[in-house]
Design an enzyme around this catalytic site. Structure first.
Site, PDB file in Angstrom:
ATOM      1  N   LYS A   1       0.836  -1.211   0.000  1.00 47.24           N
ATOM      2  CA  LYS A   1       0.000   0.000   0.000  1.00 47.24           C
ATOM      3  C   LYS A   1       0.864   1.252   0.000  1.00 47.24           C
ATOM      4  O   LYS A   1       0.498   2.254  -0.614  1.00 47.24           O
ATOM      5  CB  LYS A   1      -0.940   0.017   1.212  1.00 47.24           C
ATOM      6  CG  LYS A   1      -2.082  -0.988   1.109  1.00 47.24           C
ATOM      7  CD  LYS A   1      -3.107  -0.717   2.205  1.00 47.24           C
ATOM      8  CE  LYS A   1      -4.092  -1.869   2.345  1.00 47.24           C
ATOM      9  NZ  LYS A   1      -4.997  -1.680   3.494  1.00 47.24           N
TER      10      LYS A   1
ATOM     11  N   LYS B   1      -4.832 -10.588  -6.339  1.00 48.53           N
ATOM     12  CA  LYS B   1      -6.062 -10.908  -5.610  1.00 48.53           C
ATOM     13  C   LYS B   1      -7.162  -9.891  -5.922  1.00 48.53           C
ATOM     14  O   LYS B   1      -6.872  -8.738  -6.260  1.00 48.53           O
ATOM     15  CB  LYS B   1      -5.781 -11.028  -4.115  1.00 48.53           C
ATOM     16  CG  LYS B   1      -5.585  -9.741  -3.425  1.00 48.53           C
ATOM     17  CD  LYS B   1      -5.489  -9.885  -1.917  1.00 48.53           C
ATOM     18  CE  LYS B   1      -5.368  -8.462  -1.409  1.00 48.53           C
ATOM     19  NZ  LYS B   1      -5.094  -8.230  -0.066  1.00 48.53           N
TER      20      LYS B   1
ATOM     21  N   LYS C   1     -10.794  -4.376  -3.243  1.00 52.63           N
ATOM     22  CA  LYS C   1     -11.650  -3.191  -3.288  1.00 52.63           C
ATOM     23  C   LYS C   1     -10.932  -2.020  -3.923  1.00 52.63           C
ATOM     24  O   LYS C   1     -11.554  -1.118  -4.469  1.00 52.63           O
ATOM     25  CB  LYS C   1     -12.016  -2.763  -1.858  1.00 52.63           C
ATOM     26  CG  LYS C   1     -12.958  -3.655  -1.143  1.00 52.63           C
ATOM     27  CD  LYS C   1     -13.177  -3.088   0.268  1.00 52.63           C
ATOM     28  CE  LYS C   1     -13.355  -4.210   1.262  1.00 52.63           C
ATOM     29  NZ  LYS C   1     -13.018  -3.849   2.627  1.00 52.63           N
TER      30      LYS C   1
HETATM   31  P1  TYM Z   1     -10.639  -6.073   4.434  1.00 53.92           P
HETATM   32  O1  TYM Z   1     -11.829  -5.216   4.567  1.00 53.92           O
HETATM   33  O2  TYM Z   1      -9.573  -5.678   3.485  1.00 53.92           O
HETATM   34  O3  TYM Z   1     -11.055  -7.551   4.090  1.00 53.92           O
HETATM   35  C1  TYM Z   1     -12.079  -8.186   4.809  1.00 53.92           C
HETATM   36  C2  TYM Z   1     -11.904  -9.694   4.781  1.00 53.92           C
HETATM   37  O4  TYM Z   1     -11.946 -10.161   3.437  1.00 53.92           O
HETATM   38  C3  TYM Z   1     -10.812 -10.970   3.163  1.00 53.92           C
HETATM   39  N1  TYM Z   1     -10.435 -10.802   1.753  1.00 53.92           N
HETATM   40  C4  TYM Z   1     -10.324 -11.805   0.874  1.00 53.92           C
HETATM   41  N2  TYM Z   1     -10.504 -13.136   1.000  1.00 53.92           N
HETATM   42  C5  TYM Z   1     -10.327 -13.885  -0.117  1.00 53.92           C
HETATM   43  N3  TYM Z   1      -9.984 -13.377  -1.331  1.00 53.92           N
HETATM   44  C6  TYM Z   1      -9.792 -12.053  -1.502  1.00 53.92           C
HETATM   45  N4  TYM Z   1      -9.479 -11.569  -2.691  1.00 53.92           N
HETATM   46  C7  TYM Z   1      -9.966 -11.199  -0.360  1.00 53.92           C
HETATM   47  N5  TYM Z   1      -9.870  -9.864  -0.178  1.00 53.92           N
HETATM   48  C8  TYM Z   1     -10.162  -9.634   1.117  1.00 53.92           C
HETATM   49  C9  TYM Z   1      -9.749 -10.456   4.109  1.00 53.92           C
HETATM   50  O5  TYM Z   1      -8.756 -11.431   4.338  1.00 53.92           O
HETATM   51  C10 TYM Z   1     -10.547 -10.141   5.339  1.00 53.92           C
HETATM   52  O6  TYM Z   1     -10.754 -11.305   6.123  1.00 53.92           O
HETATM   53  N6  TYM Z   1      -7.313  -6.097   8.071  1.00 53.92           N
HETATM   54  C11 TYM Z   1      -8.639  -6.644   7.814  1.00 53.92           C
HETATM   55  C12 TYM Z   1      -9.704  -5.958   8.607  1.00 53.92           C
HETATM   56  C13 TYM Z   1      -9.569  -6.116  10.088  1.00 53.92           C
HETATM   57  C14 TYM Z   1      -9.710  -7.308  10.842  1.00 53.92           C
HETATM   58  C15 TYM Z   1      -9.563  -6.932  12.200  1.00 53.92           C
HETATM   59  C16 TYM Z   1      -9.934  -8.623  10.489  1.00 53.92           C
HETATM   60  C17 TYM Z   1      -9.349  -5.107  10.984  1.00 53.92           C
HETATM   61  N7  TYM Z   1      -9.340  -5.613  12.251  1.00 53.92           N
HETATM   62  C18 TYM Z   1      -9.635  -7.882  13.222  1.00 53.92           C
HETATM   63  C19 TYM Z   1     -10.010  -9.565  11.526  1.00 53.92           C
HETATM   64  C20 TYM Z   1      -9.846  -9.207  12.867  1.00 53.92           C
HETATM   65  C21 TYM Z   1      -8.895  -6.538   6.307  1.00 53.92           C
HETATM   66  O7  TYM Z   1      -8.073  -6.806   5.520  1.00 53.92           O
HETATM   67  O8  TYM Z   1     -10.067  -6.122   5.915  1.00 53.92           O
END
Ligand code: TYM
Length: 333
Positions: free
Chosen positions: A111, A197, A200
């Site tokens: 990022k 991957k 968003k």
């Molecule tokens: P975020 O919002 O980027 O993603 C949310 C969840 O979606 C999963 N994910 C995917 N899984 C499979 N294939 C993909 N292409 C893909 N893109 C996203 C992510 O692994 C995630 O599980 N850092 C976290 C948010 C967070 C969080 C936490 C998670 C903040 N605090 C505490 C668990 C526990 C995240 O990436 O969000």
């Protein structure tokens, strides 16, 4: 019951990767655990954000949790910024987390490169806030996609460091969580490049299927998605990342085994396969969208749920924060 915590950022639209990698697994396990599902809106401002859409995106994500099948009888749904203990514990953890642990995070490096000059301190600190989210609830399990593995390891390292610094030879202060990463769906790839991957933040909307895309958009995206000229579709060919991704999607969406899909598609061409995949995506997303629209017609219910969620989450989180402050030696009144 074991405790589960997870969250999604309210940045842009949620996509099939978020659903298959995370939310679907929360739903599948919810009856067996005590669950906390958070909309992580403090994380959403670690990259430049638009204040006019943050609140709406937050409600959208909370509504999608419900629409995807999270049951408020099994889970506490809340918004991260409503529970101030998240920000407070982050500060305490910041002060015992070595800087180089954060500089080693793959997501930070990726990022930061994209942002150029504009990298906020909060972007580097992102995983410490995530550690606070998890550790405040003494979570046993954290169901996430594959890309969060390194952040989970860091969370464990931070918890172990607190225990080592302030509770050596004593009962631990913080619980070390385990990641839960399902085999299928843990890494959904982009529709326009099978080696990246689904994300968003990809500037091209054609690269992802959003949970709220219409049937027509879904049809169009799958029709145009990247494939290859080879007939006969197979998993696990490193030369054919798109085939692997699209078969994998079809497999999880239809709930079949890999072997069954491999057999079904072994002789197929793309022209035959794509309509099958399209139907599977639409069949999964249509009921979610239907429920989403119902929830969004009147926000009173959702707001009430988030208020109750905040109160429940704060009770647990504040108790952990007290415990950590005591261990750090703060003057508690
Ligand atoms: P975020 O919002 O980027 O993603 C949310 C969840 O979606 C999963 N994910 C995917 N899984 C499979 N294939 C993909 N292409 C893909 N893109 C996203 C992510 O692994 C995630 O599980 N850092 C976290 C948010 C967070 C969080 C936490 C998670 C903040 N605090 C505490 C668990 C526990 C995240 O990436 O969000």
């Amino acid at each position: 019951k074991k405790r589960v915590l997870s969250g999604v950022q309210p940045t842009g639209s949620l996509h099939l990767g978020n659903y298959l990698g995370a939310i679907r697994n929360w739903v599948a396990g919810q009856a067996n655990y005590e669950n906390y599902f958070c909309v992580v809106d403090l994380h959403a401002i670690t990259v430049p954000h638009d204040p006019t859409v943050l609140a709406a995106n937050t409600y959208t994500v909370a509504a999608l949790y419900l629409a995807c099948g999270i049951d408020p009888n099994h889970a506490t749904i809340f918004v991260q910024s409503h529970v101030s203990a998240h920000a407070e514990l982050t500060w305490l953890l910041n002060c015992i987390t070595p800087l180089n642990w954060l500089e080693d995070m793959i997501q930070f490096k990726e990022k930061a490169v994209k942002q150029g000059e504009n990298v906020a301190a909060g972007l580097l600190d992102y995983p410490v806030l995530m550690a606070a989210d998890i550790l405040l609830y003494d979570a046993d399990l954290v169901p996430v996609g594959d890309d969060q593995k390194q952040h989970l390891e860091l969370t464990r390292d931070i918890a172990a460091r607190v225990n080592y610094l302030f509770a050596r030879n004593q009962p631990p202060i913080l619980k070390l969580p385990e990641p839960f990463i399902a085999k299928a769906g843990a890494r959904v790839m982009s529709l326009t490049d099978g080696t990246k991957k689904m994300s968003k933040s990809d500037p091209s909307d054609m690269s992802r299927i959003n949970l709220l895309d219409s049937a027509d958009e879904i049809r169009k995206k799958i029709k145009r998605c990247k494939t290859d000229p080879i007939r006969g579709l197979v998993f696990d060919d490193p030369e054919r990342p798109e085939a692997n991704n699209l078969l994998g999607l079809y497999q999880v969406l239809t709930g079949q085994t890999k072997e069954a899909v491999a057999a079904e598609c072994a002789e197929m061409g793309w022209g035959q396969f794509k309509p099958l995949l399209t139907d599977a995506v639409i069949a999964t997303l249509e009921p979610i969208q239907q429920r989403y629209r119902e929830i969004m017609t009147d926000l009173t219910y959702l707001r009430g749920l988030l208020k109750a969620g905040r109160d429940q989450a704060a009770t647990v989180a504040n108790a952990t924060l007290e415990r950590v402050k005591l261990a750090f030696g703060y003057a508690l009144l």
